[in-house]
Design a protein around this motif. Structure first.
Motif, PDB file in Angstrom:
ATOM      1  N   LYS A  89       7.723   7.264  -9.844  1.00 38.12           N
ATOM      2  CA  LYS A  89       8.233   8.553  -8.940  1.00 38.12           C
ATOM      3  C   LYS A  89       7.023   9.201  -8.596  1.00 38.12           C
ATOM      4  CE  LYS A  89      12.787   8.698 -10.938  1.00 38.12           C
ATOM      5  NZ  LYS A  89      13.789   9.526 -11.572  1.00 38.12           N
ATOM      6  N   ILE A  90       7.068   9.589  -7.574  1.00 36.08           N
ATOM      7  CA  ILE A  90       5.938  10.638  -6.899  1.00 36.08           C
ATOM      8  C   ILE A  90       6.583  11.680  -6.153  1.00 36.08           C
ATOM      9  CG2 ILE A  90       5.627   9.038  -4.860  1.00 36.08           C
ATOM     10  CD1 ILE A  90       2.309   9.944  -5.012  1.00 36.08           C
ATOM     11  N   LYS A 107       7.628   1.637  -0.325  1.00 36.76           N
ATOM     12  CA  LYS A 107       7.084   0.771  -0.764  1.00 36.76           C
ATOM     13  C   LYS A 107       5.559   0.995  -0.889  1.00 36.76           C
ATOM     14  CE  LYS A 107      10.303  -2.981   0.592  1.00 36.76           C
ATOM     15  NZ  LYS A 107      10.326  -4.447   1.207  1.00 36.76           N
ATOM     16  N   ILE A 108       5.248   1.808  -1.957  1.00 43.08           N
ATOM     17  CA  ILE A 108       3.811   2.194  -2.128  1.00 43.08           C
ATOM     18  C   ILE A 108       3.416   1.633  -3.331  1.00 43.08           C
ATOM     19  CG2 ILE A 108       4.913   4.368  -3.331  1.00 43.08           C
ATOM     20  CD1 ILE A 108       2.223   5.774  -1.734  1.00 43.08           C
ATOM     21  N   ASN A 109       2.108   1.392  -3.275  1.00 37.85           N
ATOM     22  CA  ASN A 109       1.658   0.919  -4.751  1.00 37.85           C
ATOM     23  C   ASN A 109       0.969   2.036  -5.502  1.00 37.85           C
ATOM     24  OD1 ASN A 109       0.050  -0.612  -6.420  1.00 37.85           O
ATOM     25  ND2 ASN A 109      -1.686  -1.091  -5.161  1.00 37.85           N
TER      26      ASN A 109
END
Length: 190
Positions: A89-90, A107-109
């Protein structure tokens, strides 16, 4: 290599406590112990509007860190957790990400963690969680205290604990922390 930032690294035994008040952002990186003199200097620094990023050591003195966290009215480190996890979570809306993302990415690394400290959850009134881990633990928290900002990292800044230091988000994260730590005065008064 940015004119806006002047970086200086100082070994713990060579810190001049009087110089702390002239800084904008302090990075406590990998300290095992935190002396009472350093704690008091940090407390004054934060009350006067300074910012601090706290990266714990892989083996901390829990009592020293508890005293610092209590002084700054933030959550404290509880215990080490060696479960491998990903940040899942960001908090895109946090001011530290201004200008970093154009939109929320599905879809983030995100960084991976091999070892971190669990952080208590008792100071929710002045806390924003910037990154959270898969199992629900906080990874990076932001607190405000008086005029200052405090960034509490759950993991040391080394490759054995996490890949945050080599991750693409690390540079904009620290860069924006440094830029936001510079307190500006009003351009005009009426």
């Amino acid at each position: 290599n940015d004119d806006a930032i002047s970086y200086k690294s100082v070994a713990i035994g060579q810190i001049n406590y009087e110089e702390i008040k002239n800084q904008q952002l302090l990075n406590l990186d990998g300290l095992t112990n935190i002396s009472s003199g350093l704690r008091q200097s940090i407390g004054r620094f934060i009350k006067e509007g300074g910012s601090i990023a706290i990266f714990p050591n892989k083996d901390i003195n829990f009592e020293d860190y508890k005293s610092l966290c209590s002084l700054l009215n933030i959550d404290e480190y509880l215990a080490k957790d060696t479960t491998k996890q990903k940040v899942n979570k960001i908090f895109y809306q946090h001011k530290v990400f201004d200008g970093v993302f154009e939109r929320k990415e599905e879809k983030i690394n995100l960084p991976q963690v091999s070892s971190h400290y669990k952080i208590s959850n008792k100071n929710n009134t002045n806390k924003q969680s910037i990154f959270s881990l898969e199992m629900g633990d906080d990874f990076i928290n932001h607190y405000t205290y008086f005029l200052g900002d405090i960034y509490l990292f759950a993991s040391p800044l080394n490759n054995a604990s996490s890949n945050l230091g080599k991750h693409a988000l690390f540079v904009p994260l620290l860069y924006n922390m440094a830029l936001m730590s510079f307190k500006t005065t009003g351009l005009y008064y009426s």
